[in-house]
Scaffold this motif. Structure first.
Motif, mmCIF file in Angstrom:
data_model
loop_
_atom_site.group_PDB
_atom_site.id
_atom_site.type_symbol
_atom_site.label_atom_id
_atom_site.label_comp_id
_atom_site.label_asym_id
_atom_site.label_seq_id
_atom_site.Cartn_x
_atom_site.Cartn_y
_atom_site.Cartn_z
ATOM 1 N N PRO A 198 0.756 -1.061 0.031
ATOM 2 C CA PRO A 198 -0.001 0.029 0.025
ATOM 3 C C PRO A 198 0.814 1.279 -0.064
ATOM 4 C CG PRO A 198 0.101 -1.095 2.203
ATOM 5 C CD PRO A 198 0.809 -1.921 1.282
ATOM 6 N N PHE A 199 2.009 1.177 -0.393
ATOM 7 C CA PHE A 199 3.167 2.557 -0.395
ATOM 8 C C PHE A 199 3.989 1.968 -1.386
ATOM 9 C CE2 PHE A 199 3.795 -0.575 3.268
ATOM 10 C CZ PHE A 199 5.156 -0.852 2.728
ATOM 11 N N PRO A 200 4.788 2.883 -1.833
ATOM 12 C CA PRO A 200 5.970 2.691 -3.073
ATOM 13 C C PRO A 200 7.034 1.783 -2.149
ATOM 14 C CG PRO A 200 5.383 5.152 -2.810
ATOM 15 C CD PRO A 200 4.751 4.355 -1.744
ATOM 16 N N MET A 201 7.497 0.878 -3.027
ATOM 17 C CA MET A 201 8.238 -0.012 -2.432
ATOM 18 C C MET A 201 9.208 -0.426 -3.557
ATOM 19 S SD MET A 201 7.982 -3.232 -0.032
ATOM 20 C CE MET A 201 9.293 -4.347 0.242
ATOM 21 N N GLN A 202 10.657 -0.426 -3.401
ATOM 22 C CA GLN A 202 11.582 -0.943 -4.736
ATOM 23 C C GLN A 202 11.249 -2.687 -4.636
ATOM 24 O OE1 GLN A 202 15.407 0.198 -3.386
ATOM 25 N NE2 GLN A 202 14.728 2.428 -3.790
ATOM 26 N N PRO A 203 11.505 -3.098 -5.654
ATOM 27 C CA PRO A 203 11.460 -4.622 -5.720
ATOM 28 C C PRO A 203 12.639 -5.075 -4.765
ATOM 29 C CG PRO A 203 11.762 -3.754 -8.052
ATOM 30 C CD PRO A 203 11.811 -2.392 -6.907
ATOM 31 N N ILE A 204 12.390 -6.306 -4.328
ATOM 32 C CA ILE A 204 13.493 -6.740 -3.400
ATOM 33 C C ILE A 204 14.525 -7.835 -4.346
ATOM 34 C CG2 ILE A 204 13.716 -8.656 -1.413
ATOM 35 C CD1 ILE A 204 10.996 -7.704 -0.752
ATOM 36 N N LYS A 205 15.914 -7.629 -3.992
ATOM 37 C CA LYS A 205 16.829 -8.409 -4.646
ATOM 38 C C LYS A 205 17.203 -9.616 -4.089
ATOM 39 C CE LYS A 205 20.306 -6.293 -6.361
ATOM 40 N NZ LYS A 205 21.615 -5.248 -6.380
ATOM 41 N N VAL A 206 16.952 -10.712 -4.633
ATOM 42 C CA VAL A 206 17.348 -12.222 -4.181
ATOM 43 C C VAL A 206 18.566 -12.709 -4.978
ATOM 44 C CG1 VAL A 206 16.464 -14.441 -3.628
ATOM 45 C CG2 VAL A 206 14.887 -12.583 -3.285
ATOM 46 N N PHE A 207 19.669 -12.954 -4.232
ATOM 47 C CA PHE A 207 20.750 -13.336 -5.187
ATOM 48 C C PHE A 207 20.710 -14.831 -5.615
ATOM 49 C CE2 PHE A 207 25.135 -14.870 -4.647
ATOM 50 C CZ PHE A 207 25.745 -14.149 -6.034
ATOM 51 N N ILE A 208 20.993 -15.018 -6.665
ATOM 52 C CA ILE A 208 21.001 -16.572 -7.257
ATOM 53 C C ILE A 208 22.307 -17.058 -6.951
ATOM 54 C CG2 ILE A 208 20.852 -17.840 -9.384
ATOM 55 C CD1 ILE A 208 19.255 -15.548 -10.499
ATOM 56 N N TYR A 209 22.549 -17.830 -5.937
ATOM 57 C CA TYR A 209 23.696 -18.254 -5.568
ATOM 58 C C TYR A 209 24.207 -19.129 -6.386
ATOM 59 C CZ TYR A 209 22.710 -16.146 -0.807
ATOM 60 O OH TYR A 209 22.434 -15.200 -0.044
ATOM 61 N N PRO A 210 25.660 -19.194 -6.534
ATOM 62 C CA PRO A 210 26.070 -20.136 -7.435
ATOM 63 C C PRO A 210 25.915 -21.584 -7.012
ATOM 64 C CG PRO A 210 27.753 -18.651 -6.639
ATOM 65 C CD PRO A 210 26.461 -18.329 -6.027
ATOM 66 N N ASP A 211 25.834 -22.633 -8.044
ATOM 67 C CA ASP A 211 25.479 -24.067 -7.954
ATOM 68 C C ASP A 211 26.655 -24.610 -7.529
ATOM 69 O OD1 ASP A 211 24.113 -26.412 -7.891
ATOM 70 O OD2 ASP A 211 24.437 -26.773 -10.064
ATOM 71 N N LYS A 212 27.365 -24.423 -6.246
ATOM 72 C CA LYS A 212 28.555 -24.930 -5.613
ATOM 73 C C LYS A 212 27.946 -25.189 -3.980
ATOM 74 C CE LYS A 212 30.912 -21.396 -6.934
ATOM 75 N NZ LYS A 212 32.153 -20.574 -7.086
ATOM 76 N N ASP A 213 28.328 -26.415 -3.731
ATOM 77 C CA ASP A 213 28.042 -26.764 -2.339
ATOM 78 C C ASP A 213 29.481 -26.974 -1.602
ATOM 79 O OD1 ASP A 213 25.310 -26.791 -2.854
ATOM 80 O OD2 ASP A 213 25.034 -28.942 -2.759
ATOM 81 N N PHE A 214 29.292 -26.554 -0.489
ATOM 82 C CA PHE A 214 30.611 -26.871 0.457
ATOM 83 C C PHE A 214 30.121 -27.425 1.691
ATOM 84 C CE2 PHE A 214 31.373 -23.434 -2.306
ATOM 85 C CZ PHE A 214 32.646 -23.315 -2.486
ATOM 86 N N LEU A 215 30.254 -29.008 1.795
ATOM 87 C CA LEU A 215 29.643 -29.595 2.839
ATOM 88 C C LEU A 215 30.682 -29.428 4.230
ATOM 89 C CD1 LEU A 215 28.351 -31.117 0.490
ATOM 90 C CD2 LEU A 215 28.554 -33.137 1.841
ATOM 91 N N ILE A 216 30.103 -29.241 5.362
ATOM 92 C CA ILE A 216 30.975 -28.930 6.507
ATOM 93 C C ILE A 216 31.566 -30.346 6.850
ATOM 94 C CG2 ILE A 216 29.384 -27.126 7.255
ATOM 95 C CD1 ILE A 216 28.323 -29.360 9.435
#
Length: 268
Positions: A28-46
């Motif tokens: 109900p008020f002006p709001m900029q689009p929210i940026k959601v980062f597309i994380y690289p397809d790389k996994d680092f298992l602990i």
């Protein structure tokens, strides 16, 4: 205060822009689009960095090593597999998504010395140096906690600290006085003696493009999710139960451009 269900700002949709999904929110008020980062397809298992399952071995260093490797590679997911993983504080770096697999439990210690040295944080609106939040990000861009796992701190020590004896009250007076007289934040050192200012569970400070999605929280030493001076993000699909002492649920402090949806909160 008990919040049963939180759903703010509806009818969002996404479109791509460079390395981000842009979420437009019907508000109900002006709001900029929210940026959601597309994380690289790389996994680092602990586990590849020495983490041990079972809730007995402290995995703080192993998790930190996985985060460092993920960050240096340009980003991706730091994966916590199913199991019980004992840890101290987790400090984020940019472009890191901490991914909790289903049935993964991050079990945080309640030994205050594990949360030293003190970091720049805040206590009820006043900036200071205090025990590290259990999950902490400072001046990071593109940080996330996702997955269907659980954040579950040990609480024995923090429950003792729920009480506010005279040394704690004197510490608060000291902090209020220093803040109101513009004493530099670096000189507001509160993680000393019997001050017993409890750490936040999640405290993201001056961060951009935050994503919190899908996981469970079971208890918290202090404020549960604190987004402080942050710009842009999504908080969704969370299941939060933190019925201790002034746990709150989600605190947005001097933050902007956030959408919260499909989130169940039972907190005091």
């Amino acid at each position: 205060m008990v919040v049963v269900c939180l759903c703010l700002l509806t009818a969002s949709f996404t479109f791509a822009a460079d390395n981000y999904k842009m979420v437009k929110v019907k508000a109900p008020f002006p709001m900029q689009p929210i940026k959601v980062f597309i994380y690289p397809d790389k996994d680092f298992l602990i586990t590849d960095y020495g983490a041990k399952n079972g809730g007995e071995v402290n995995n703080t260093k192993a998790i930190a090593a996985a985060i460092e490797a993920c960050h240096k590679s340009g980003g991706g997911r730091v994966v916590v597999p199913a199991g019980v993983w004992l840890t101290g504080p987790i400090h984020f770096k940019s472009n890191v998504n901490l991914y909790l697999e289903e049935n993964a439990i991050l079990n945080f210690t309640d030994n205050p010395s594990d949360y030293l040295p003190a970091v720049m944080t805040s206590w009820e609106g006043l900036e200071c140096y205090n025990y590290s939040p259990l999950l902490y990000a400072f001046e990071c861009e593109n940080v996330a906690i996702t997955g269907k796992g659980t954040l579950q701190p040990k609480m024995d020590t923090w429950k003792v600290w729920f009480k506010r004896p005279q040394p704690h009250l004197e510490a608060l007076k000291e902090l209020y006085t220093k803040a109101s007289t513009d004493v530099p934040v670096i000189e507001r050192q509160m993680a000393v003696g019997e001050n017993h200012l409890r750490p936040h569970l999640i405290h993201f400070n001056r961060c951009k493009n935050v994503l919190l999605d899908g996981f469970k929280i079971r208890e918290s030493p202090f404020w549960t999710i604190h987004l402080y001076m942050c710009d842009g993000g999504l908080v969704r699909n969370l299941d939060v139960k933190a019925h201790g002492h002034n746990n709150d649920g989600i605190d947005f402090e001097m933050s902007r451009n956030f959408e919260v949806e499909k989130t169940l909160i039972y907190a005091t």
